[in-house]
Write a protein that holds these residues in place. Sequence first.
Motif, PDB file in Angstrom:
ATOM      1  N   MET A   1       0.570  -1.134   0.011  1.00 34.84           N
ATOM      2  CA  MET A   1      -0.003  -0.163  -0.140  1.00 34.84           C
ATOM      3  C   MET A   1       0.973   1.256  -0.026  1.00 34.84           C
ATOM      4  O   MET A   1       1.679   1.421   0.751  1.00 34.84           O
ATOM      5  N   ALA A   2       0.453   2.327  -0.866  1.00 37.36           N
ATOM      6  CA  ALA A   2       1.437   3.175  -0.920  1.00 37.36           C
ATOM      7  C   ALA A   2       1.070   4.271   0.386  1.00 37.36           C
ATOM      8  O   ALA A   2       0.180   4.200   0.793  1.00 37.36           O
ATOM      9  N   LEU A   3       2.017   5.167   0.823  1.00 35.62           N
ATOM     10  CA  LEU A   3       2.073   5.931   1.896  1.00 35.62           C
ATOM     11  C   LEU A   3       0.920   6.765   1.774  1.00 35.62           C
ATOM     12  O   LEU A   3       0.090   7.112   2.827  1.00 35.62           O
ATOM     13  N   GLU A   4       0.305   7.350   0.745  1.00 33.99           N
ATOM     14  CA  GLU A   4      -0.547   8.187   0.709  1.00 33.99           C
ATOM     15  C   GLU A   4      -2.012   7.477   1.086  1.00 33.99           C
ATOM     16  O   GLU A   4      -2.633   7.875   1.829  1.00 33.99           O
ATOM     17  N   GLN A   5      -2.130   6.252   0.530  1.00 31.09           N
ATOM     18  CA  GLN A   5      -3.245   5.445   1.094  1.00 31.09           C
ATOM     19  C   GLN A   5      -3.313   5.001   2.446  1.00 31.09           C
ATOM     20  O   GLN A   5      -4.004   5.263   3.251  1.00 31.09           O
ATOM     21  N   LYS A   6      -2.053   4.666   3.053  1.00 30.45           N
ATOM     22  CA  LYS A   6      -1.812   4.676   4.680  1.00 30.45           C
ATOM     23  C   LYS A   6      -2.182   6.005   5.283  1.00 30.45           C
ATOM     24  O   LYS A   6      -3.053   5.738   6.436  1.00 30.45           O
ATOM     25  N   ILE A   7      -1.801   7.031   4.816  1.00 25.14           N
ATOM     26  CA  ILE A   7      -2.272   8.478   5.598  1.00 25.14           C
ATOM     27  C   ILE A   7      -3.707   8.446   5.297  1.00 25.14           C
ATOM     28  O   ILE A   7      -4.328   8.813   6.455  1.00 25.14           O
ATOM     29  N   LYS A   8      -4.388   8.371   4.392  1.00 19.76           N
ATOM     30  CA  LYS A   8      -5.696   8.265   4.280  1.00 19.76           C
ATOM     31  C   LYS A   8      -6.507   7.520   5.033  1.00 19.76           C
ATOM     32  O   LYS A   8      -7.403   8.076   5.636  1.00 19.76           O
ATOM     33  N   VAL A   9      -5.996   6.344   5.143  1.00 22.53           N
ATOM     34  CA  VAL A   9      -6.776   5.150   5.815  1.00 22.53           C
ATOM     35  C   VAL A   9      -6.815   5.852   7.512  1.00 22.53           C
ATOM     36  O   VAL A   9      -7.506   5.938   8.231  1.00 22.53           O
ATOM     37  N   PHE A  10      -5.433   6.229   7.921  1.00 25.12           N
ATOM     38  CA  PHE A  10      -5.174   6.715   8.959  1.00 25.12           C
ATOM     39  C   PHE A  10      -5.968   7.990   9.382  1.00 25.12           C
ATOM     40  O   PHE A  10      -6.521   8.122  10.697  1.00 25.12           O
ATOM     41  N   LYS A  11      -6.349   8.819   8.399  1.00 25.64           N
ATOM     42  CA  LYS A  11      -6.933  10.143   8.545  1.00 25.64           C
ATOM     43  C   LYS A  11      -8.376   9.692   8.918  1.00 25.64           C
ATOM     44  O   LYS A  11      -9.052  10.325   9.909  1.00 25.64           O
ATOM     45  N   TRP A  12      -9.055   8.660   8.085  1.00 28.91           N
ATOM     46  CA  TRP A  12     -10.498   8.140   8.561  1.00 28.91           C
ATOM     47  C   TRP A  12     -10.392   7.395   9.960  1.00 28.91           C
ATOM     48  O   TRP A  12     -11.385   7.825  10.563  1.00 28.91           O
ATOM     49  N   ILE A  13      -9.536   6.876  10.248  1.00 32.46           N
ATOM     50  CA  ILE A  13      -9.496   6.291  11.460  1.00 32.46           C
ATOM     51  C   ILE A  13      -9.523   7.345  12.543  1.00 32.46           C
ATOM     52  O   ILE A  13     -10.345   7.264  13.629  1.00 32.46           O
ATOM     53  N   SER A  14      -8.700   8.329  12.505  1.00 28.00           N
ATOM     54  CA  SER A  14      -8.387   9.470  13.156  1.00 28.00           C
ATOM     55  C   SER A  14      -9.844  10.240  13.499  1.00 28.00           C
ATOM     56  O   SER A  14     -10.350  10.532  14.645  1.00 28.00           O
ATOM     57  N   ILE A  15     -10.474  10.565  12.330  1.00 24.41           N
ATOM     58  CA  ILE A  15     -11.914  11.271  12.448  1.00 24.41           C
ATOM     59  C   ILE A  15     -13.008  10.244  13.060  1.00 24.41           C
ATOM     60  O   ILE A  15     -13.640  10.763  13.803  1.00 24.41           O
ATOM     61  N   LEU A  16     -12.971   9.322  12.723  1.00 23.51           N
ATOM     62  CA  LEU A  16     -13.958   8.222  13.184  1.00 23.51           C
ATOM     63  C   LEU A  16     -13.811   7.947  14.789  1.00 23.51           C
ATOM     64  O   LEU A  16     -14.787   8.092  15.625  1.00 23.51           O
ATOM     65  N   GLU A  17     -12.643   7.969  15.178  1.00 25.29           N
ATOM     66  CA  GLU A  17     -12.297   7.751  16.753  1.00 25.29           C
ATOM     67  C   GLU A  17     -12.684   8.932  17.305  1.00 25.29           C
ATOM     68  O   GLU A  17     -13.194   8.778  18.456  1.00 25.29           O
ATOM     69  N   GLY A  18     -12.392  10.074  16.772  1.00 19.21           N
ATOM     70  CA  GLY A  18     -12.638  11.220  17.609  1.00 19.21           C
ATOM     71  C   GLY A  18     -14.274  11.524  17.635  1.00 19.21           C
ATOM     72  O   GLY A  18     -14.556  11.920  18.540  1.00 19.21           O
ATOM     73  N   ILE A  19     -15.047  11.216  16.418  1.00 19.52           N
ATOM     74  CA  ILE A  19     -16.252  11.386  16.624  1.00 19.52           C
ATOM     75  C   ILE A  19     -16.794  10.364  17.538  1.00 19.52           C
ATOM     76  O   ILE A  19     -17.810  10.707  18.369  1.00 19.52           O
ATOM     77  N   SER A  20     -16.410   8.936  17.633  1.00 20.37           N
ATOM     78  CA  SER A  20     -17.019   8.170  18.479  1.00 20.37           C
ATOM     79  C   SER A  20     -16.622   8.714  20.099  1.00 20.37           C
ATOM     80  O   SER A  20     -17.496   8.241  20.900  1.00 20.37           O
ATOM     81  N   PHE A  21     -15.280   9.057  20.388  1.00 25.84           N
ATOM     82  CA  PHE A  21     -15.299   9.576  21.685  1.00 25.84           C
ATOM     83  C   PHE A  21     -16.292  10.601  22.183  1.00 25.84           C
ATOM     84  O   PHE A  21     -16.877  10.589  23.147  1.00 25.84           O
ATOM     85  N   LEU A  22     -16.305  11.548  21.132  1.00 24.97           N
ATOM     86  CA  LEU A  22     -17.328  12.742  21.322  1.00 24.97           C
ATOM     87  C   LEU A  22     -18.827  11.997  21.568  1.00 24.97           C
ATOM     88  O   LEU A  22     -19.627  12.601  22.601  1.00 24.97           O
ATOM     89  N   LEU A  23     -19.287  11.131  20.807  1.00 27.30           N
ATOM     90  CA  LEU A  23     -20.549  10.594  20.991  1.00 27.30           C
ATOM     91  C   LEU A  23     -20.557   9.774  22.501  1.00 27.30           C
ATOM     92  O   LEU A  23     -21.535   9.761  23.168  1.00 27.30           O
ATOM     93  N   LEU A  24     -19.468   9.050  22.695  1.00 28.22           N
ATOM     94  CA  LEU A  24     -19.704   8.568  24.139  1.00 28.22           C
ATOM     95  C   LEU A  24     -19.670   9.618  25.172  1.00 28.22           C
ATOM     96  O   LEU A  24     -20.565   9.309  26.142  1.00 28.22           O
ATOM     97  N   LEU A  25     -18.802  10.519  25.025  1.00 25.87           N
ATOM     98  CA  LEU A  25     -18.948  11.484  26.111  1.00 25.87           C
ATOM     99  C   LEU A  25     -20.256  12.359  26.081  1.00 25.87           C
ATOM    100  O   LEU A  25     -20.652  12.685  27.298  1.00 25.87           O
ATOM    101  N   LEU A  26     -20.584  12.820  25.141  1.00 27.54           N
ATOM    102  CA  LEU A  26     -21.614  13.844  25.080  1.00 27.54           C
ATOM    103  C   LEU A  26     -23.218  13.202  24.841  1.00 27.54           C
ATOM    104  O   LEU A  26     -24.209  13.882  25.366  1.00 27.54           O
TER     105      LEU A  26
END
Length: 94
Positions: A1-26
Amino acid sequence: MALEQKIKVFKWISILEGISFLLLLLIAMPLKYIFDLPLMVKIIGMAHGVLFIAYIAGGLYLIKPMKWGLTQIAIIFGCSFLPFGPFYVEKKYL
Protein backbone atom coordinates in the motif's frame (compact mmCIF):
# COMPACT_ATOMS: atom_id res chain seq x y z
CA MET A 1 0.00 0.00 0.00
CA ALA A 2 1.35 3.42 -0.92
CA LEU A 3 2.13 5.94 1.81
CA GLU A 4 -0.64 8.28 0.60
CA GLN A 5 -3.19 5.49 1.01
CA LYS A 6 -1.89 4.63 4.47
CA ILE A 7 -2.22 8.26 5.50
CA LYS A 8 -5.74 8.45 4.06
CA VAL A 9 -6.81 5.34 6.00
CA PHE A 10 -5.28 6.73 9.22
CA LYS A 11 -7.05 10.06 8.65
CA TRP A 12 -10.40 8.27 8.45
CA ILE A 13 -9.61 6.23 11.54
CA SER A 14 -8.58 9.40 13.37
CA ILE A 15 -11.79 11.22 12.41
CA LEU A 16 -14.02 8.27 13.29
CA GLU A 17 -12.22 7.72 16.60
CA GLY A 18 -12.68 11.37 17.50
CA ILE A 19 -16.37 11.28 16.61
CA SER A 20 -16.93 8.07 18.58
CA PHE A 21 -15.22 9.59 21.64
CA LEU A 22 -17.40 12.70 21.45
CA LEU A 23 -20.55 10.60 21.01
CA LEU A 24 -19.54 8.52 24.00
CA LEU A 25 -18.88 11.56 26.21
CA LEU A 26 -21.67 13.87 25.06
CA ILE A 27 -24.54 11.50 24.27
CA ALA A 28 -24.03 7.97 25.60
CA MET A 29 -22.69 8.84 29.06
CA PRO A 30 -25.44 11.39 29.85
CA LEU A 31 -28.05 8.87 28.67
CA LYS A 32 -26.60 6.29 31.02
CA TYR A 33 -26.09 8.42 34.11
CA ILE A 34 -28.92 10.95 33.81
CA PHE A 35 -31.66 8.90 32.16
CA ASP A 36 -30.57 5.38 33.25
CA LEU A 37 -30.26 4.15 29.64
CA PRO A 38 -26.96 2.19 29.48
CA LEU A 39 -27.46 0.57 26.06
CA MET A 40 -25.83 3.43 24.11
CA VAL A 41 -22.68 3.19 26.22
CA LYS A 42 -22.37 -0.48 25.32
CA ILE A 43 -22.85 0.16 21.60
CA ILE A 44 -20.83 3.36 21.22
CA GLY A 45 -18.28 2.20 23.79
CA MET A 46 -17.55 -0.95 21.80
CA ALA A 47 -17.21 1.02 18.55
CA HIS A 48 -14.97 3.55 20.27
CA GLY A 49 -12.80 0.78 21.74
CA VAL A 50 -12.27 -0.81 18.34
CA LEU A 51 -11.52 2.56 16.74
CA PHE A 52 -9.15 3.47 19.58
CA ILE A 53 -7.17 0.27 19.01
CA ALA A 54 -7.17 0.93 15.25
CA TYR A 55 -5.93 4.50 15.90
CA ILE A 56 -3.04 3.28 18.06
CA ALA A 57 -2.16 0.51 15.60
CA GLY A 58 -2.34 2.92 12.66
CA GLY A 59 -0.13 5.39 14.49
CA LEU A 60 2.43 2.70 15.22
CA TYR A 61 2.30 1.59 11.60
CA LEU A 62 3.04 5.14 10.36
CA ILE A 63 5.91 6.04 12.72
CA LYS A 64 8.66 4.86 10.40
CA PRO A 65 7.25 5.96 6.99
CA MET A 66 6.30 9.41 8.36
CA LYS A 67 9.65 9.77 10.18
CA TRP A 68 7.97 11.01 13.37
CA GLY A 69 10.24 11.92 16.26
CA LEU A 70 9.58 11.09 19.91
CA THR A 71 7.82 14.39 20.54
CA GLN A 72 5.47 13.88 17.60
CA ILE A 73 4.79 10.30 18.64
CA ALA A 74 3.97 11.40 22.19
CA ILE A 75 1.62 14.12 20.93
CA ILE A 76 -0.12 11.82 18.45
CA PHE A 77 -0.70 9.07 21.02
CA GLY A 78 -1.48 11.54 23.80
CA CYS A 79 -4.16 13.14 21.66
CA SER A 80 -6.01 9.83 21.58
CA PHE A 81 -7.00 10.50 25.21
CA LEU A 82 -8.39 14.00 24.55
CA PRO A 83 -11.90 14.59 23.18
CA PHE A 84 -10.80 16.69 20.19
CA GLY A 85 -7.26 15.28 20.02
CA PRO A 86 -7.66 13.01 16.97
CA PHE A 87 -8.98 15.96 14.94
CA TYR A 88 -5.87 17.95 15.88
CA VAL A 89 -3.62 15.07 14.81
CA GLU A 90 -5.49 14.69 11.53
CA LYS A 91 -5.00 18.40 10.68
CA LYS A 92 -1.50 18.94 12.08
CA TYR A 93 0.42 15.72 11.39
CA LEU A 94 -1.25 14.06 8.39
